[in-house]
Design a protein around this motif. Sequence first.
Motif, mmCIF file in Angstrom:
data_model
loop_
_atom_site.group_PDB
_atom_site.id
_atom_site.type_symbol
_atom_site.label_atom_id
_atom_site.label_comp_id
_atom_site.label_asym_id
_atom_site.label_seq_id
_atom_site.Cartn_x
_atom_site.Cartn_y
_atom_site.Cartn_z
ATOM 1 N N ALA A 1 3.345 -16.302 10.101
ATOM 2 C CA ALA A 1 4.322 -16.601 9.065
ATOM 3 C C ALA A 1 3.813 -16.107 7.706
ATOM 4 O O ALA A 1 4.590 -15.584 6.906
ATOM 5 N N LYS A 2 2.513 -16.272 7.478
ATOM 6 C CA LYS A 2 1.942 -15.853 6.195
ATOM 7 C C LYS A 2 2.015 -14.329 6.043
ATOM 8 O O LYS A 2 2.384 -13.825 4.981
ATOM 9 N N ALA A 3 1.698 -13.609 7.105
ATOM 10 C CA ALA A 3 1.753 -12.142 7.054
ATOM 11 C C ALA A 3 3.176 -11.681 6.783
ATOM 12 O O ALA A 3 3.405 -10.786 5.960
ATOM 13 N N ARG A 4 4.145 -12.279 7.467
ATOM 14 C CA ARG A 4 5.549 -11.901 7.277
ATOM 15 C C ARG A 4 5.963 -12.129 5.816
ATOM 16 O O ARG A 4 6.654 -11.304 5.219
ATOM 17 N N ALA A 5 5.514 -13.229 5.226
ATOM 18 C CA ALA A 5 5.839 -13.524 3.825
ATOM 19 C C ALA A 5 5.245 -12.470 2.891
ATOM 20 O O ALA A 5 5.913 -12.025 1.944
ATOM 21 N N TYR A 6 4.025 -12.047 3.154
ATOM 22 C CA TYR A 6 3.398 -11.019 2.318
ATOM 23 C C TYR A 6 4.110 -9.676 2.479
ATOM 24 O O TYR A 6 4.287 -8.939 1.504
ATOM 25 N N PHE A 7 4.517 -9.345 3.701
ATOM 26 C CA PHE A 7 5.265 -8.103 3.902
ATOM 27 C C PHE A 7 6.584 -8.149 3.146
ATOM 28 O O PHE A 7 6.994 -7.156 2.551
ATOM 29 N N ARG A 8 7.249 -9.274 3.164
ATOM 30 C CA ARG A 8 8.526 -9.389 2.447
ATOM 31 C C ARG A 8 8.327 -9.200 0.943
ATOM 32 O O ARG A 8 9.155 -8.594 0.273
ATOM 33 N N LYS A 9 7.216 -9.712 0.415
ATOM 34 C CA LYS A 9 6.917 -9.509 -1.004
ATOM 35 C C LYS A 9 6.671 -8.032 -1.301
ATOM 36 O O LYS A 9 7.141 -7.501 -2.303
ATOM 37 N N ALA A 10 5.926 -7.380 -0.429
ATOM 38 C CA ALA A 10 5.646 -5.954 -0.615
ATOM 39 C C ALA A 10 6.935 -5.147 -0.559
ATOM 40 O O ALA A 10 7.141 -4.229 -1.369
ATOM 41 N N LEU A 11 7.817 -5.493 0.370
ATOM 42 C CA LEU A 11 9.081 -4.771 0.488
ATOM 43 C C LEU A 11 10.013 -5.067 -0.684
ATOM 44 O O LEU A 11 10.786 -4.203 -1.086
ATOM 45 N N ALA A 12 9.929 -6.255 -1.224
ATOM 46 C CA ALA A 12 10.737 -6.574 -2.403
ATOM 47 C C ALA A 12 10.289 -5.718 -3.591
ATOM 48 O O ALA A 12 11.108 -5.269 -4.392
ATOM 49 N N ALA A 13 8.994 -5.481 -3.675
ATOM 50 C CA ALA A 13 8.450 -4.679 -4.768
ATOM 51 C C ALA A 13 8.735 -3.188 -4.575
ATOM 52 O O ALA A 13 8.914 -2.456 -5.545
ATOM 53 N N ASN A 14 8.775 -2.744 -3.312
ATOM 54 C CA ASN A 14 8.971 -1.317 -3.022
ATOM 55 C C ASN A 14 9.755 -1.179 -1.715
ATOM 56 O O ASN A 14 9.196 -0.839 -0.679
ATOM 57 N N PRO A 15 11.067 -1.432 -1.763
ATOM 58 C CA PRO A 15 11.859 -1.484 -0.536
ATOM 59 C C PRO A 15 11.972 -0.168 0.220
ATOM 60 O O PRO A 15 12.202 -0.171 1.424
ATOM 61 N N ARG A 16 11.800 0.957 -0.449
ATOM 62 C CA ARG A 16 11.911 2.253 0.214
ATOM 63 C C ARG A 16 10.561 2.924 0.402
ATOM 64 O O ARG A 16 10.493 4.091 0.770
ATOM 65 N N GLY A 17 9.485 2.199 0.162
ATOM 66 C CA GLY A 17 8.153 2.795 0.192
ATOM 67 C C GLY A 17 7.674 3.170 1.583
ATOM 68 O O GLY A 17 7.943 2.484 2.563
ATOM 69 N N LEU A 18 6.961 4.266 1.636
ATOM 70 C CA LEU A 18 6.413 4.751 2.896
ATOM 71 C C LEU A 18 5.400 3.769 3.471
ATOM 72 O O LEU A 18 5.528 3.339 4.625
ATOM 73 N N ASP A 19 4.412 3.402 2.696
ATOM 74 C CA ASP A 19 3.357 2.536 3.208
ATOM 75 C C ASP A 19 3.870 1.137 3.547
ATOM 76 O O ASP A 19 3.567 0.604 4.619
#
Length: 77
Positions: A1-19
């Motif tokens: 659950a914690k990893a998924r939350a961090y991924f969602r934050k990363a995607l919120a910051a850069n939704p179209r990002g490659l990495d």
Amino acid sequence: AKARAYFRKALAANPRGLDSNFFYGDFLFRQGDYAGAARALETALAAPARPGREVADHGRRAQASALLTEARAKLRG
């Protein structure tokens, strides 16, 4: 659950990002969510080029493409 939350934050910051999309796709693949992984990996492959990061982008796109092939194979059964 914690990893998924961090991924969602990363995607919120850069939704179209490659990495961000590649690593989220990898995470989803390892969790058995092959459809979600395929969507994230397709987004990763459609990400805009990053100036000065051509070599890194080429390698990451190759990884994303290979993992997308695996995810699609899993979806086909």
